[in-house]
Design a protein around this motif. Structure first.
Motif, mmCIF file in Angstrom:
data_model
loop_
_atom_site.group_PDB
_atom_site.id
_atom_site.type_symbol
_atom_site.label_atom_id
_atom_site.label_comp_id
_atom_site.label_asym_id
_atom_site.label_seq_id
_atom_site.Cartn_x
_atom_site.Cartn_y
_atom_site.Cartn_z
ATOM 1 N N ALA A 118 -8.071 12.899 -10.437
ATOM 2 C CA ALA A 118 -7.737 14.280 -10.808
ATOM 3 C C ALA A 118 -7.512 15.175 -9.600
ATOM 4 O O ALA A 118 -6.805 16.188 -9.693
ATOM 5 N N SER A 119 -8.072 14.820 -8.474
ATOM 6 C CA SER A 119 -7.899 15.678 -7.296
ATOM 7 C C SER A 119 -6.665 15.316 -6.479
ATOM 8 O O SER A 119 -6.439 15.887 -5.410
ATOM 9 N N CYS A 120 -5.857 14.383 -6.972
ATOM 10 C CA CYS A 120 -4.610 14.010 -6.285
ATOM 11 C C CYS A 120 -3.432 14.704 -6.975
ATOM 12 O O CYS A 120 -3.369 14.750 -8.212
ATOM 13 N N ASN A 121 -2.504 15.213 -6.193
ATOM 14 C CA ASN A 121 -1.356 15.944 -6.750
ATOM 15 C C ASN A 121 -0.237 15.021 -7.227
ATOM 16 O O ASN A 121 0.834 15.491 -7.622
ATOM 17 N N GLY A 122 -0.448 13.717 -7.130
ATOM 18 C CA GLY A 122 0.553 12.769 -7.619
ATOM 19 C C GLY A 122 1.436 12.189 -6.544
ATOM 20 O O GLY A 122 2.156 11.220 -6.786
ATOM 21 N N LYS A 123 1.388 12.774 -5.348
ATOM 22 C CA LYS A 123 2.164 12.211 -4.243
ATOM 23 C C LYS A 123 1.246 11.358 -3.363
ATOM 24 O O LYS A 123 0.118 11.757 -3.065
ATOM 25 N N VAL A 124 1.766 10.213 -2.957
ATOM 26 C CA VAL A 124 0.932 9.267 -2.214
ATOM 27 C C VAL A 124 1.722 8.700 -1.029
ATOM 28 O O VAL A 124 2.842 8.198 -1.193
ATOM 29 N N VAL A 143 6.447 -2.354 -3.002
ATOM 30 C CA VAL A 143 5.844 -1.646 -4.136
ATOM 31 C C VAL A 143 6.433 -0.235 -4.186
ATOM 32 O O VAL A 143 6.429 0.468 -3.190
ATOM 33 N N GLY A 144 6.919 0.167 -5.301
ATOM 34 C CA GLY A 144 7.544 1.490 -5.406
ATOM 35 C C GLY A 144 6.568 2.597 -5.712
ATOM 36 O O GLY A 144 6.852 3.467 -6.522
ATOM 37 N N GLU A 145 5.421 2.576 -5.089
ATOM 38 C CA GLU A 145 4.376 3.548 -5.405
ATOM 39 C C GLU A 145 4.181 4.601 -4.323
ATOM 40 O O GLU A 145 3.291 5.427 -4.442
ATOM 41 N N PHE A 146 4.997 4.565 -3.266
ATOM 42 C CA PHE A 146 4.716 5.429 -2.118
ATOM 43 C C PHE A 146 5.852 6.424 -1.870
ATOM 44 O O PHE A 146 7.026 6.077 -1.953
ATOM 45 N N ASP A 147 5.449 7.651 -1.561
ATOM 46 C CA ASP A 147 6.415 8.715 -1.304
ATOM 47 C C ASP A 147 6.724 8.864 0.179
ATOM 48 O O ASP A 147 7.654 9.589 0.541
ATOM 49 N N ALA A 148 5.963 8.224 1.025
ATOM 50 C CA ALA A 148 6.191 8.266 2.468
ATOM 51 C C ALA A 148 5.359 7.156 3.109
ATOM 52 O O ALA A 148 4.284 6.818 2.612
#
Lengths: 255, 120
Positions: A118-124, A143-148
Motif C-alpha cells: 500500500a505504501s508503493c505508488n505503483g512504479k518500480v 520481466v516486464g515489471e520495471f519502469d526503470a
C-alpha cells in the motif's frame, strides 16, 4: 540529490529483515527499508553483488530509502544457508554461482511484492552493482515489471560462448530487444569487466534497437568505485554518479 | 569485475576454524572479489565441510605471487613426502570426528575433481 533535504523536512526510515514469497514460491529473506511518507512512494528492487547480501547493501538500501523510495533487497543466496555474508558467498562460489533464472524469478517476485504494498505508488525500478548490475539488467529485460533499470558496472553483459555456464547460460545483451525499461549505466573507464569497449558495444546495441539509455563513463575509476569500504572507492566519481542515479529514478519513478 | 573463476576438489583432511578443528571435505580455489584483502581481486582458498554448515570454513585470500609460492612449496613438500612414503599412503589420513575415517578419493558433500565446476 545529496544534502538537498530541508532541515525541517519530516524525515526518517524504518528497516528490517523480513521474508517474502520469491521465485518458485520460496520464502526468502529480504532487507526492506521504508521512508516515512504521507503518500505512496516509488519502489526499488535492489540487487546485491557477487560478494553477497552484505552490510554495504544494507546501507545502499537505506540511502535509497532516505531519498524517498520503498526498497526491497532480496537475499539471492538465501537458499544456500546462513552464516556471515562471506561464508555464504564462498559456498555459492563453490557451487558455480547463483543461477540467472533464480535471480530473475526473485526480482520479479520482489517487484510484485512492492506493487502490492500500500505504501508503493505503483512504479518500480531496479538497480544493482557488479553482478547485481548485470542481474538488474537481465531481470528488466526478461520481466516486464520495471519502469526503470540502473546497471552499475555490471560485467558479463557481453559474453563470449566459452564464458557461458550452466548458471549463466545467456548473455544479457541477447535480450536487448525485450528491454522495455529506460536504462541508466554507470561505468569506470579503468574497469576490466565491462571494458570501455564492451560498454560502447552495449550502448550501440541498445541504440540499434531504439532503446532508451543513458550511459555515464568515469575516468580515474575502475570497478566498484562506490565501495567506500574498499580501496576501489573514488569519492569524486562516486558522488557524481550517485547524483545521476537519483536524477534518473526521479525522472522515471517520481514524475 | 566478477571473474566467476572457481574450481573445486574433494579433499580429505582437517581444518581449524573459530570453533576448533573439523574435517574438511572440499577445497575451492577462486580468483574474484575478496572480503578482507585490499585489492579488487584475490586468490580465494576455501577449505569447507558444508555438511556441518556454511561456517565450517577455513578461508585464505592471497595475491597471485603468494599463490604461486604456495603452489611451489606444496609441490616441493609433496614430492619430498612421496620420496619417503609407501605409494598409496596418501589416502590414509585419520580425520578425528569424520565418520568416513580414512578415505581414498573422498567425495565431499558435492565435491569432485579439480576443475569440475564453474570456471568463468
Amino acid at each position: 540529490m545529496w544534502n538537498s533535504f530541508k532541515t525541517d523536512d519530516r524525515l526518517g526510515i524504518s528497516a528490517e529483515i523480513t521474508t517474502y514469497a520469491a521465485g518458485n514460491g520460496d520464502e526468502i529473506h529480504a532487507y526492506v527499508v521504508r521512508p516515512l511518507a504521507d503518500a505512496p512512494v516509488p519502489g526499488i528492487v535492489l540487487v546485491h553483488h557477487m560478494p553477497g547480501w552484505d552490510e554495504f547493501y544494507q546501507e545502499f538500501a537505506e540511502r535509497l530509502a532516505r531519498h524517498g523510495y520503498l526498497v526491497i533487497c532480496p537475499d539471492l543466496y538465501c537458499r544456500y544457508g546462513h552464516g556471515t555474508p562471506d561464508d555464504v558467498t564462498a559456498k555459492v562460489r563453490s557451487e558455480g554461482g547463483v543461477h540467472d533464472d533464480s535471480v530473475v524469478a526473485d526480482c520479479e517476485a520482489a517487484a510484485l511484492w512492492l506493487r502490492g504494498n500500500a505504501s508503493c505508488n505503483g512504479k518500480v525500478g531496479i538497480i544493482g552493482t557488479c553482478s547485481g548490475g548485470r542481474h538488474a539488467l537481465l531481470a528488466a529485460s526478461r520481466v516486464g515489471e520495471f519502469d526503470a533499470v540502473a546497471d552499475l558496472w555490471g560485467g558479463g553483459v557481453i559474453m563470449a560462448p566459452d564464458q557461458l555456464t550452466p548458471a549463466r547460460p545467456v548473455a544479457p545483451i541477447d535480450y536487448t530487444a525485450e528491454l522495455d525499461a529506460p536504462l541508466l549505466g554507470i561505468f569506470g573507464n579503468d574497469d576490466q569487466s565491462p571494458t570501455p569497449d564492451q560498454v560502447d558495444e552495449h550502448q550501440a546495441e541498445l541504440e540499434r534497437h531504439g532503446k532508451s539509455c543513458e550511459f555515464h563513463r568515469y575516468d580515474g575509476a575502475g570497478h566498484g568505485f562506490f565501495y567506500y569500504h574498499t580501496p576501489m572507492y573514488r569519492q569524486e566519481q562516486a558522488m557524481d554518479a550517485w547524483g545521476k542515479v537519483f536524477a534518473f529514478f526521479e525522472t522515471h519513478l517520481k514524475s | 569485475m566478477c571473474t566467476m573463476i572457481a574450481v573445486s576438489a574433494a579433499v580429505t583432511g582437517s581444518g581449524k576454524g573459530p570453533t576448533g578443528w573439523f574435517p574438511v571435505t572440499r577445497a575451492t580455489v577462486g580468483y574474484d572479489h575478496g572480503t578482507h584483502s585490499g585489492t579488487e581481486h584475490a586468490l580465494l582458498l576455501d577449505f569447507t565441510n558444508y555438511d556441518l554448515g556454511v561456517d565450517a570454513r577455513v578461508a585464505l585470500e592471497l595475491d597471485l605471487g603468494s599463490g604461486r609460492a604456495l603452489m611451489a612449496q606444496l609441490q616441493s613438500a609433496i614430492e619430498a613426502a612421496e620420496a619417503i612414503e609407501v605409494p598409496g599412503d596418501d589416502a590414509a589420513i585419520e580425520v578425528p570426528g569424520d565418520d568416513a575415517g580414512a578415505r581414498e578419493g573422498s567425495s565431499g558433500s558435492s565435491g569432485g575433481a579439480v576443475g569440475e565446476q564453474g570456471s568463468r
